[in-house]
Design a protein around this motif. Structure first.
Motif, PDB file in Angstrom:
ATOM      1  N   ALA A 204     -78.264 -15.134 -36.268  1.00 13.61           N
ATOM      2  CA  ALA A 204     -77.309 -14.088 -36.626  1.00 13.61           C
ATOM      3  C   ALA A 204     -75.892 -14.653 -36.700  1.00 13.61           C
ATOM      4  N   PHE A 205     -75.554 -15.588 -35.802  1.00 12.26           N
ATOM      5  CA  PHE A 205     -74.252 -16.254 -35.880  1.00 12.26           C
ATOM      6  C   PHE A 205     -74.146 -17.087 -37.154  1.00 12.26           C
ATOM      7  N   VAL A 206     -75.237 -17.749 -37.546  1.00 15.50           N
ATOM      8  CA  VAL A 206     -75.233 -18.510 -38.801  1.00 15.50           C
ATOM      9  C   VAL A 206     -74.885 -17.593 -39.963  1.00 15.50           C
ATOM     10  N   GLU A 207     -75.463 -16.397 -39.961  1.00 14.78           N
ATOM     11  CA  GLU A 207     -75.198 -15.453 -41.049  1.00 14.78           C
ATOM     12  C   GLU A 207     -73.744 -14.996 -41.044  1.00 14.78           C
ATOM     13  N   VAL A 208     -73.222 -14.648 -39.878  1.00 15.54           N
ATOM     14  CA  VAL A 208     -71.862 -14.111 -39.788  1.00 15.54           C
ATOM     15  C   VAL A 208     -70.811 -15.188 -40.040  1.00 15.54           C
ATOM     16  N   CYS A 209     -71.065 -16.393 -39.533  1.00 11.21           N
ATOM     17  CA  CYS A 209     -70.074 -17.475 -39.613  1.00 11.21           C
ATOM     18  C   CYS A 209     -70.343 -18.442 -40.753  1.00 11.21           C
ATOM     19  N   HIS A 210     -71.397 -18.195 -41.548  1.00  9.69           N
ATOM     20  CA  HIS A 210     -71.729 -19.024 -42.709  1.00  9.69           C
ATOM     21  C   HIS A 210     -71.969 -20.483 -42.335  1.00  9.69           C
ATOM     22  N   GLY A 211     -72.663 -20.658 -41.198  1.00 11.83           N
ATOM     23  CA  GLY A 211     -73.102 -21.988 -40.804  1.00 11.83           C
ATOM     24  C   GLY A 211     -72.109 -22.800 -40.019  1.00 11.83           C
ATOM     25  N   ARG A 212     -70.944 -22.224 -39.712  1.00 17.30           N
ATOM     26  CA  ARG A 212     -69.931 -22.958 -38.941  1.00 17.30           C
ATOM     27  C   ARG A 212     -69.586 -22.180 -37.682  1.00 17.30           C
ATOM     28  N   PRO A 213     -69.237 -22.852 -36.593  1.00 19.17           N
ATOM     29  CA  PRO A 213     -68.776 -22.120 -35.408  1.00 19.17           C
ATOM     30  C   PRO A 213     -67.529 -21.312 -35.746  1.00 19.17           C
ATOM     31  N   CYS A 214     -67.471 -20.083 -35.292  1.00 17.70           N
ATOM     32  CA  CYS A 214     -66.308 -19.267 -35.621  1.00 17.70           C
ATOM     33  C   CYS A 214     -66.119 -18.171 -34.588  1.00 17.70           C
ATOM     34  N   ILE A 215     -64.891 -17.710 -34.492  1.00 17.66           N
ATOM     35  CA  ILE A 215     -64.539 -16.513 -33.738  1.00 17.66           C
ATOM     36  C   ILE A 215     -63.809 -15.601 -34.709  1.00 17.66           C
ATOM     37  N   ARG A 216     -64.383 -14.438 -34.966  1.00 14.17           N
ATOM     38  CA  ARG A 216     -63.806 -13.509 -35.933  1.00 14.17           C
ATOM     39  C   ARG A 216     -63.488 -12.207 -35.203  1.00 14.17           C
ATOM     40  N   ARG A 217     -62.337 -12.193 -34.588  1.00 15.51           N
ATOM     41  CA  ARG A 217     -61.970 -11.075 -33.719  1.00 15.51           C
ATOM     42  C   ARG A 217     -61.877  -9.742 -34.460  1.00 15.51           C
ATOM     43  N   ARG A 218     -61.607  -9.783 -35.763  1.00 17.22           N
ATOM     44  CA  ARG A 218     -61.459  -8.543 -36.529  1.00 17.22           C
ATOM     45  C   ARG A 218     -62.753  -8.121 -37.231  1.00 17.22           C
ATOM     46  N   SER A 219     -63.818  -8.833 -36.969  1.00 17.08           N
ATOM     47  CA  SER A 219     -65.097  -8.533 -37.612  1.00 17.08           C
ATOM     48  C   SER A 219     -66.002  -7.787 -36.642  1.00 17.08           C
ATOM     49  N   LEU A 220     -66.339  -6.540 -36.961  1.00 19.98           N
ATOM     50  CA  LEU A 220     -67.239  -5.773 -36.116  1.00 19.98           C
ATOM     51  C   LEU A 220     -68.610  -6.435 -36.045  1.00 19.98           C
ATOM     52  N   GLY A 221     -69.080  -6.958 -37.179  1.00 23.46           N
ATOM     53  CA  GLY A 221     -70.373  -7.637 -37.193  1.00 23.46           C
ATOM     54  C   GLY A 221     -70.404  -8.814 -36.233  1.00 23.46           C
ATOM     55  N   TRP A 222     -69.313  -9.587 -36.181  1.00 19.91           N
ATOM     56  CA  TRP A 222     -69.254 -10.733 -35.265  1.00 19.91           C
ATOM     57  C   TRP A 222     -69.343 -10.257 -33.816  1.00 19.91           C
ATOM     58  N   TRP A 223     -68.629  -9.193 -33.474  1.00 21.89           N
ATOM     59  CA  TRP A 223     -68.651  -8.692 -32.104  1.00 21.89           C
ATOM     60  C   TRP A 223     -70.041  -8.188 -31.724  1.00 21.89           C
ATOM     61  N   ILE A 224     -70.727  -7.538 -32.651  1.00 22.34           N
ATOM     62  CA  ILE A 224     -72.086  -7.068 -32.362  1.00 22.34           C
ATOM     63  C   ILE A 224     -72.997  -8.245 -32.057  1.00 22.34           C
ATOM     64  N   VAL A 225     -72.925  -9.279 -32.892  1.00 29.15           N
ATOM     65  CA  VAL A 225     -73.752 -10.468 -32.676  1.00 29.15           C
ATOM     66  C   VAL A 225     -73.391 -11.134 -31.355  1.00 29.15           C
ATOM     67  N   ALA A 226     -72.096 -11.251 -31.058  1.00 30.05           N
ATOM     68  CA  ALA A 226     -71.652 -11.920 -29.828  1.00 30.05           C
ATOM     69  C   ALA A 226     -72.102 -11.161 -28.589  1.00 30.05           C
ATOM     70  N   VAL A 227     -71.961  -9.842 -28.596  1.00 30.06           N
ATOM     71  CA  VAL A 227     -72.363  -9.036 -27.441  1.00 30.06           C
ATOM     72  C   VAL A 227     -73.870  -9.131 -27.229  1.00 30.06           C
ATOM     73  N   ASN A 228     -74.640  -9.038 -28.312  1.00 33.94           N
ATOM     74  CA  ASN A 228     -76.094  -9.141 -28.188  1.00 33.94           C
ATOM     75  C   ASN A 228     -76.528 -10.528 -27.705  1.00 33.94           C
ATOM     76  N   GLN A 229     -75.835 -11.569 -28.176  1.00 33.53           N
ATOM     77  CA  GLN A 229     -76.195 -12.914 -27.732  1.00 33.53           C
ATOM     78  C   GLN A 229     -75.859 -13.112 -26.262  1.00 33.53           C
ATOM     79  N   LEU A 230     -74.765 -12.517 -25.805  1.00 32.75           N
ATOM     80  CA  LEU A 230     -74.456 -12.560 -24.381  1.00 32.75           C
ATOM     81  C   LEU A 230     -75.570 -11.866 -23.590  1.00 32.75           C
ATOM     82  N   GLY A 231     -76.065 -10.742 -24.115  1.00 33.71           N
ATOM     83  CA  GLY A 231     -77.182 -10.071 -23.474  1.00 33.71           C
ATOM     84  C   GLY A 231     -78.421 -10.949 -23.406  1.00 33.71           C
TER      85      GLY A 231
END
Length: 280
Positions: A204-231
């Motif tokens: 899911a991070f690959v999809e959101v970040c297009h294959g690169r490590p990223c932090i996208r604070r303004r992206s709701l999709g990124w936060w959903i993926v990050a929260v779920n991965q923390l879980g």
């Protein structure tokens, strides 16, 4: 007719973003998550400061809203039940059967959320090749096999992970098991399910970040993926702490196992709540 030049981004065999020029001079950008979750393609005119969005048809958008609401609600309830089960286990307010029953009910909701997430991918609007900046929706399907799509692979692995957890949850009702049987029938499926959840989150991070490590604070999709991965990470911590020592017959650390489950399950509930807002 000459096909427009496209610039593809992603990782390995996965394409997660396409950029190309439309016949009228506009630039279209297709992103995997935005297209399948919100049914949109971004289009920018030459010299325009911002992009406008081209949406799929209204029938497709209604389909996306229903699937998104169903999956999100299932994860909210499933996470809440898992947290409740761990709380009951931690504070001793119920016997083992009560805890197992609560976990099993939560697992059913996770199964539902996992499968509906896969249906979201299978029935999402598709990009039309050939330069047109639009999405089309095909007939309803209950199954597909598309392992070269990172969104399909991520949700498929997630769904399989929920099914493996179901094995663990069913086995937890068994009585009179030896330590070796507990570790083989309950602990091992639990760990396998956690590994699958982590793999799904990575994809899911690959999809959101297009294959690169990223932090996208303004992206709701990124936060959903990050929260779920923390879980998922917390679920793995819980599983490792729940290994039963053969020498003593006790868990490595029951407190860590229970509290990590409470926090991890809460992350999935929060991710489901955030997902309610990631809609067309």
């Amino acid at each position: 007719m000459r096909q427009p030049e496209q610039r593809a981004e992603g990782a390995g065999p996965f394409t997660t973003r396409l950029t190309w020029h439309l016949p009228g001079g506009d630039t279209a950008v297709w992103e995997s998550r935005l297209a399948r979750r919100r049914g949109i393609i971004a289009v920018r005119s030459p010299g325009a400061p911002t992009s406008r969005h081209t949406s799929a048809d209204e029938d497709a958008l209604r389909r996306l809203r229903r699937l998104n609401a169903t999956a999100a609600t299932a994860f909210i309830i499933g996470g809440a039940l898992f947290a409740t089960g761990a709380g009951v286990a931690q504070f001793g307010s119920g016997d083992a059967t009560t805890c197992a029953s609560i976990y099993f009910a939560g697992g059913l909701f996770f199964n539902t959320g996992g499968y509906v997430s896969l249906l979201q991918v299978i029935n999402a609007p598709r990009h039309v090749p050939g330069g047109q900046g639009r999405l089309v929706t095909y007939g309803w399907r209950w199954w597909s096999y598309e392992p070269t799509r990172v969104d399909w692979l991520s949700t498929f692995v997630l769904f399989v992970g929920t099914l493996v957890f179901a094995v663990d949850l069913l086995d937890s009702f068994l009585q009179g098991l030896s330590v070796q049987q507990i570790n083989r029938l309950i602990w091992t499926p639990d760990v396998i399910g956690c590994v699958l959840f982590l793999i799904s989150g990575h994809l899911a991070f690959v999809e959101v970040c297009h294959g690169r490590p990223c932090i996208r604070r303004r992206s709701l999709g990124w936060w959903i993926v990050a929260v779920n991965q923390l879980g998922s990470v917390l679920f793995m911590v819980s599983a490792l702490a729940a290994f039963t020592r053969p020498a003593t017959g006790s868990l490595i650390n029951a407190d860590i196992a229970n509290w990590a489950t409470v926090l991890g399950a809460s992350c999935f509930s929060l991710g489901g709540l955030l997902q309610l807002y990631e809609r067309p």
